[in-house]
Write a protein that holds these residues in place. Sequence first.
Motif, short mmCIF file in Angstrom:
data_model
loop_
_atom_site.label_atom_id
_atom_site.label_comp_id
_atom_site.label_asym_id
_atom_site.label_seq_id
_atom_site.Cartn_x
_atom_site.Cartn_y
_atom_site.Cartn_z
N SER A 1 0.92 -1.19 0.05
CA SER A 1 0.01 -0.01 0.05
C SER A 1 0.85 1.27 0.22
O SER A 1 0.59 2.31 -0.89
CB SER A 1 -0.89 -0.02 1.28
OG SER A 1 -1.68 -1.24 1.31
N SER A 2 1.75 1.40 0.62
CA SER A 2 2.75 2.23 0.82
C SER A 2 4.20 1.69 1.06
O SER A 2 4.36 0.48 1.97
CB SER A 2 2.56 3.48 1.61
OG SER A 2 2.62 2.85 2.87
N GLN A 3 5.23 2.26 0.81
CA GLN A 3 6.67 1.62 0.83
C GLN A 3 7.15 1.75 2.18
O GLN A 3 6.59 2.71 2.88
CB GLN A 3 7.54 2.47 -0.02
CG GLN A 3 7.45 2.30 -1.51
CD GLN A 3 8.58 2.78 -2.39
OE1 GLN A 3 9.38 3.52 -1.91
NE2 GLN A 3 8.40 3.04 -3.62
N VAL A 4 7.70 0.79 2.73
CA VAL A 4 8.45 0.83 4.11
C VAL A 4 9.87 1.03 3.79
O VAL A 4 10.58 0.10 3.53
CB VAL A 4 8.07 -0.42 4.88
CG1 VAL A 4 8.62 -0.42 6.34
CG2 VAL A 4 6.46 -0.84 5.06
N THR A 5 10.04 2.17 4.37
CA THR A 5 11.61 2.75 4.18
C THR A 5 12.63 1.95 5.17
O THR A 5 12.29 1.50 6.32
CB THR A 5 11.66 4.18 4.32
OG1 THR A 5 11.49 4.58 5.64
CG2 THR A 5 10.75 5.03 3.23
N LEU A 6 13.62 1.90 4.74
CA LEU A 6 15.01 1.49 5.46
C LEU A 6 14.88 2.25 7.10
O LEU A 6 15.08 1.75 7.97
CB LEU A 6 16.30 1.47 4.94
CG LEU A 6 17.45 0.99 5.82
CD1 LEU A 6 17.19 -0.17 6.31
CD2 LEU A 6 18.81 1.26 4.90
N LYS A 7 14.74 3.76 6.76
CA LYS A 7 14.83 4.71 7.81
C LYS A 7 13.65 4.24 8.79
O LYS A 7 13.92 3.96 10.11
CB LYS A 7 14.53 6.09 7.44
CG LYS A 7 14.86 7.12 8.60
CD LYS A 7 14.36 8.41 8.19
CE LYS A 7 14.53 9.50 8.97
NZ LYS A 7 14.46 10.79 8.54
N ALA A 8 12.47 4.00 8.39
CA ALA A 8 11.27 3.70 9.38
C ALA A 8 11.56 2.20 9.92
O ALA A 8 11.43 2.02 11.11
CB ALA A 8 9.91 3.47 8.48
N ILE A 9 12.21 1.21 9.21
CA ILE A 9 12.48 -0.10 9.71
C ILE A 9 13.68 0.06 10.80
O ILE A 9 13.51 -0.49 12.01
CB ILE A 9 13.05 -1.20 8.64
CG1 ILE A 9 11.84 -1.13 7.69
CG2 ILE A 9 13.73 -2.34 9.20
CD1 ILE A 9 12.27 -2.17 6.50
N LYS A 10 14.63 0.75 10.58
CA LYS A 10 15.64 1.14 11.50
C LYS A 10 15.18 1.67 12.83
O LYS A 10 15.53 1.62 14.01
CB LYS A 10 16.83 1.83 10.96
CG LYS A 10 17.85 1.00 10.00
CD LYS A 10 18.95 1.81 9.66
CE LYS A 10 19.86 0.70 8.86
NZ LYS A 10 20.98 1.46 8.58
N ALA A 11 14.14 2.63 12.68
CA ALA A 11 13.46 3.30 13.87
C ALA A 11 12.68 2.49 14.71
O ALA A 11 12.11 2.99 15.68
CB ALA A 11 12.93 4.67 13.22
N ASP A 12 12.14 1.44 14.03
CA ASP A 12 11.01 0.76 14.71
C ASP A 12 11.78 -0.27 15.78
O ASP A 12 12.35 -1.24 15.43
CB ASP A 12 10.33 -0.07 13.51
CG ASP A 12 8.60 -0.47 14.11
OD1 ASP A 12 8.87 -1.22 15.06
OD2 ASP A 12 7.93 -0.11 13.60
#
Length: 153
Positions: free
Chosen positions: A109-120
């Motif tokens: 639905s929307s891309q999941v960025t590396l930045k978001a993955i690292k911050a989660d």
Amino acid sequence: MAYWLFKTEPDAYSIDDLKSDVQQSTFWEGIRNYQARNFMRDQMQVGDKVFIYHSSCKVPAVVGIAQVTKAAETDPYQFDASSDYYDPKSTPDKPRWIGVTVQFVELLSSQVTLKAIKADDAIVDLSLKKAGRLSIMPVTEQEWRHIIEMSKR
């Protein structure tokens, strides 16, 4: 069923290329890392789900889902001297490299960025978060579900 993440550089081969292929399917060639090869050879099975991850681009991100439709088989490019994936140490009698066939399932639905993955903080063990050099990596079922949820936000 297992879950995986496959990295690809979108200027070389993107999720859109996979989606637009007539059969929406491709042989995932060119893997030249022993650990990634061993994952394909020893663990990957038909039916496994795959995140397609765009790397080496402006915004690295998980962009879509594919599914393994054919188990590991010899990568023919290792024998082609004109190929970027040629390996002079590999022979038809003793091939070193393999690939699997994957088929497009859907865009996220929307891309999941590396930045978001690292911050989660909910994503702890994903190799992408720790050392993102591996072109194929396992994803736990919990990580898979969490990244799917992240794509819906």
